[in-house]
Design a protein around this motif. Structure first.
Motif, PDB file in Angstrom:
ATOM      1  N   ILE A   1      -7.871 -23.701  92.772  1.00 12.75           N
ATOM      2  CA  ILE A   1      -7.542 -25.014  92.979  1.00 12.75           C
ATOM      3  C   ILE A   1      -6.940 -25.359  94.189  1.00 12.75           C
ATOM      4  N   LYS A   2      -6.081 -24.390  94.835  1.00 12.22           N
ATOM      5  CA  LYS A   2      -5.389 -24.291  96.123  1.00 12.22           C
ATOM      6  C   LYS A   2      -6.490 -24.379  97.181  1.00 12.22           C
ATOM      7  N   ARG A   3      -7.334 -23.745  96.990  1.00  7.91           N
ATOM      8  CA  ARG A   3      -8.678 -23.665  97.876  1.00  7.91           C
ATOM      9  C   ARG A   3      -9.316 -24.910  98.025  1.00  7.91           C
ATOM     10  N   GLU A   4      -9.644 -25.422  96.761  1.00  6.34           N
ATOM     11  CA  GLU A   4     -10.403 -26.514  96.760  1.00  6.34           C
ATOM     12  C   GLU A   4      -9.367 -28.111  96.942  1.00  6.34           C
ATOM     13  N   MET A   5      -8.327 -27.865  96.403  1.00  4.09           N
ATOM     14  CA  MET A   5      -7.522 -29.130  96.341  1.00  4.09           C
ATOM     15  C   MET A   5      -6.178 -28.855  96.645  1.00  4.09           C
TER      16      MET A   5
ATOM     17  N   VAL B   1       4.227 -12.143  92.837  1.00  2.23           N
ATOM     18  CA  VAL B   1       4.048 -12.185  94.179  1.00  2.23           C
ATOM     19  C   VAL B   1       2.535 -12.718  94.507  1.00  2.23           C
ATOM     20  N   ASP B   2       1.637 -12.584  93.683  1.00  2.00           N
ATOM     21  CA  ASP B   2       0.522 -12.874  93.894  1.00  2.00           C
ATOM     22  C   ASP B   2       0.319 -14.457  93.475  1.00  2.00           C
ATOM     23  N   MET B   3       1.222 -14.968  92.632  1.00  2.00           N
ATOM     24  CA  MET B   3       1.153 -16.463  92.335  1.00  2.00           C
ATOM     25  C   MET B   3       1.734 -17.142  93.469  1.00  2.00           C
ATOM     26  N   VAL B   4       2.824 -16.482  94.054  1.00  2.00           N
ATOM     27  CA  VAL B   4       3.707 -17.191  95.162  1.00  2.00           C
ATOM     28  C   VAL B   4       2.627 -17.300  96.346  1.00  2.00           C
ATOM     29  N   LYS B   5       1.927 -16.234  96.743  1.00  2.49           N
ATOM     30  CA  LYS B   5       1.066 -16.062  97.700  1.00  2.49           C
ATOM     31  C   LYS B   5      -0.229 -17.095  97.540  1.00  2.49           C
ATOM     32  N   ALA B   6      -0.407 -17.282  96.339  1.00  2.00           N
ATOM     33  CA  ALA B   6      -1.571 -18.256  95.910  1.00  2.00           C
ATOM     34  C   ALA B   6      -1.273 -19.768  96.230  1.00  2.00           C
ATOM     35  N   GLY B   7       0.118 -20.132  96.392  1.00  2.00           N
ATOM     36  CA  GLY B   7       0.346 -21.347  96.834  1.00  2.00           C
ATOM     37  C   GLY B   7       1.175 -22.086  95.581  1.00  2.00           C
ATOM     38  N   VAL B   8       1.643 -21.156  94.679  1.00  2.00           N
ATOM     39  CA  VAL B   8       2.585 -22.188  93.740  1.00  2.00           C
ATOM     40  C   VAL B   8       3.583 -22.617  94.362  1.00  2.00           C
ATOM     41  N   SER B   9       4.031 -23.925  94.081  1.00  2.00           N
ATOM     42  CA  SER B   9       5.502 -24.668  94.530  1.00  2.00           C
ATOM     43  C   SER B   9       6.577 -24.219  93.643  1.00  2.00           C
TER      44      SER B   9
ATOM     45  N   LEU C   1      -3.734 -17.078  87.595  1.00  2.00           N
ATOM     46  CA  LEU C   1      -3.521 -16.565  89.231  1.00  2.00           C
ATOM     47  C   LEU C   1      -5.044 -16.998  89.586  1.00  2.00           C
ATOM     48  N   THR C   2      -6.178 -16.810  88.948  1.00  2.00           N
ATOM     49  CA  THR C   2      -7.365 -16.963  89.513  1.00  2.00           C
ATOM     50  C   THR C   2      -7.506 -18.726  89.403  1.00  2.00           C
ATOM     51  N   ALA C   3      -7.092 -19.405  88.480  1.00  2.00           N
ATOM     52  CA  ALA C   3      -7.298 -20.785  88.504  1.00  2.00           C
ATOM     53  C   ALA C   3      -6.391 -21.306  89.657  1.00  2.00           C
ATOM     54  N   THR C   4      -5.283 -20.841  89.935  1.00  2.00           N
ATOM     55  CA  THR C   4      -4.632 -21.328  90.882  1.00  2.00           C
ATOM     56  C   THR C   4      -5.461 -21.146  92.204  1.00  2.00           C
TER      57      THR C   4
ATOM     58  N   ALA D   1      -8.275 -25.717  83.518  1.00  2.00           N
ATOM     59  CA  ALA D   1      -7.317 -26.212  84.554  1.00  2.00           C
ATOM     60  C   ALA D   1      -8.383 -26.456  85.702  1.00  2.00           C
ATOM     61  N   ILE D   2      -9.047 -25.857  86.210  1.00  2.00           N
ATOM     62  CA  ILE D   2      -9.980 -26.081  87.026  1.00  2.00           C
ATOM     63  C   ILE D   2     -10.706 -27.171  87.047  1.00  2.00           C
ATOM     64  N   ASN D   3     -11.528 -27.189  85.952  1.00  2.00           N
ATOM     65  CA  ASN D   3     -12.317 -28.325  85.559  1.00  2.00           C
ATOM     66  C   ASN D   3     -11.751 -29.744  85.593  1.00  2.00           C
ATOM     67  N   MET D   4     -10.382 -29.556  84.853  1.00  2.00           N
ATOM     68  CA  MET D   4      -9.582 -31.055  84.838  1.00  2.00           C
ATOM     69  C   MET D   4      -9.003 -31.361  85.966  1.00  2.00           C
ATOM     70  N   ALA D   5      -8.589 -30.390  87.068  1.00  2.00           N
ATOM     71  CA  ALA D   5      -8.147 -30.612  88.213  1.00  2.00           C
ATOM     72  C   ALA D   5      -9.118 -31.251  89.099  1.00  2.00           C
ATOM     73  N   ARG D   6     -10.449 -30.874  89.030  1.00  2.00           N
ATOM     74  CA  ARG D   6     -11.718 -31.431  89.732  1.00  2.00           C
ATOM     75  C   ARG D   6     -11.799 -32.783  89.328  1.00  2.00           C
ATOM     76  N   ARG D   7     -11.746 -33.259  87.881  1.00  2.00           N
ATOM     77  CA  ARG D   7     -11.890 -34.267  87.423  1.00  2.00           C
ATOM     78  C   ARG D   7     -10.859 -35.437  87.622  1.00  2.00           C
ATOM     79  N   GLU D   8      -9.565 -35.057  87.311  1.00  2.00           N
ATOM     80  CA  GLU D   8      -8.368 -35.967  87.191  1.00  2.00           C
ATOM     81  C   GLU D   8      -7.657 -35.852  88.450  1.00  2.00           C
ATOM     82  N   ARG D   9      -7.855 -35.001  89.386  1.00  2.00           N
ATOM     83  CA  ARG D   9      -7.070 -34.882  90.688  1.00  2.00           C
ATOM     84  C   ARG D   9      -5.459 -35.205  90.210  1.00  2.00           C
TER      85      ARG D   9
END
Length: 216
Positions: free
Chosen positions: A74-78, A95-103, A68-71, A44-52
């Motif tokens: 991704i939210k930090r970089e993009m 809780v961690d997923m929400v704090k990580a920035g999921v919509s 969670l780690t991927a989120t 997911a991280i790799n494809m997020a960087r490539r495909e945006r």
């Protein structure tokens, strides 16, 4: 995103059959394009960087690099990429997923039309939390965080916040309250400042956590 542009989606889930089912469902909507699918968080991280993409449907529990780690990466970089967390049950990681920035945080037993509706709502800047997950979220945040001072909102600001927690867009709030979208935005700016938050998700979580707004 332009008017004619499709919503670009990446599906991240370690179950190939589920990915295929979600892909087929989403491809029925002419405004949604599944650009690729992956089986783990690193993918997911790799494809997020490539495909945006515009949105990533992110399974919470995956082998190797989890959702969670991927989120977080991704939210930090993009930060412009919106992430919808998908899970079979009310995970401890909510809780961690929400704090990580999921919509959005939805269960995998969601109806197909509801998942598509969630994608559109997220693209409109709305927050979508499955009711069962919202209850868990409130309990967990209340347990792990100290009670915060009660914030004073005007009656109008409270009404705007209540509608935001229910997942209404700015336009929906404006129509319901018979005010302009610009006025809604002004109220939200004031609400965010008073609550000490940065966005709609954090405002909704704060309101639920402090019992400012009680969901039906």
């Amino acid at each position: 995103m332009g008017i004619t542009d499709k919503i670009k989606v990446i599906i991240a889930d370690d179950h190939a059959l589920l990915r295929e089912g979600i892909r087929r469902l989403l491809e029925l909507d002419p405004k949604i394009e599944v650009v690729t699918e992956v089986g783990d968080g690193q993918g997911a991280i790799n494809m997020a960087r490539r495909e945006r993409p515009d949105i990533i449907l992110m399974d919470v529990n995956m082998p190797g690099t989890d959702g969670l780690t991927a989120t977080r990466v991704i939210k930090r970089e993009m930060p412009q990429i919106k992430i919808i967390a998908l899970t079979i049950y009310e995970d401890d990681e909510v809780v961690d997923m929400v704090k990580a920035g999921v919509s959005a945080y939805v269960l995998k037993d969601v109806a197909g039309n509801e998942l598509i509706d969630t994608i559109y709502k997220v693209m409109n800047g709305e927050v979508v939390i499955h009711p069962r997950v919202a209850s868990r979220l409130v309990r967990e945040l209340t347990k792990v965080d100290r009670p915060q001072e009660r914030v004073r909102l005007t009656r109008r600001e409270y009404d705007v916040l209540a509608l935001l927690v229910k997942g209404n867009s700015n336009k929906d709030i404006a129509d319901t309250m018979f005010i302009s979208e610009k006025t809604v935005k002004n109220h939200l700016t004031s609400i965010f400042r008073k609550l000490g938050v940065k966005d709609r998700t954090q405002a909704a979580v704060y309101a639920l956590k402090t019992n400012m707004i009680i969901q039906d």
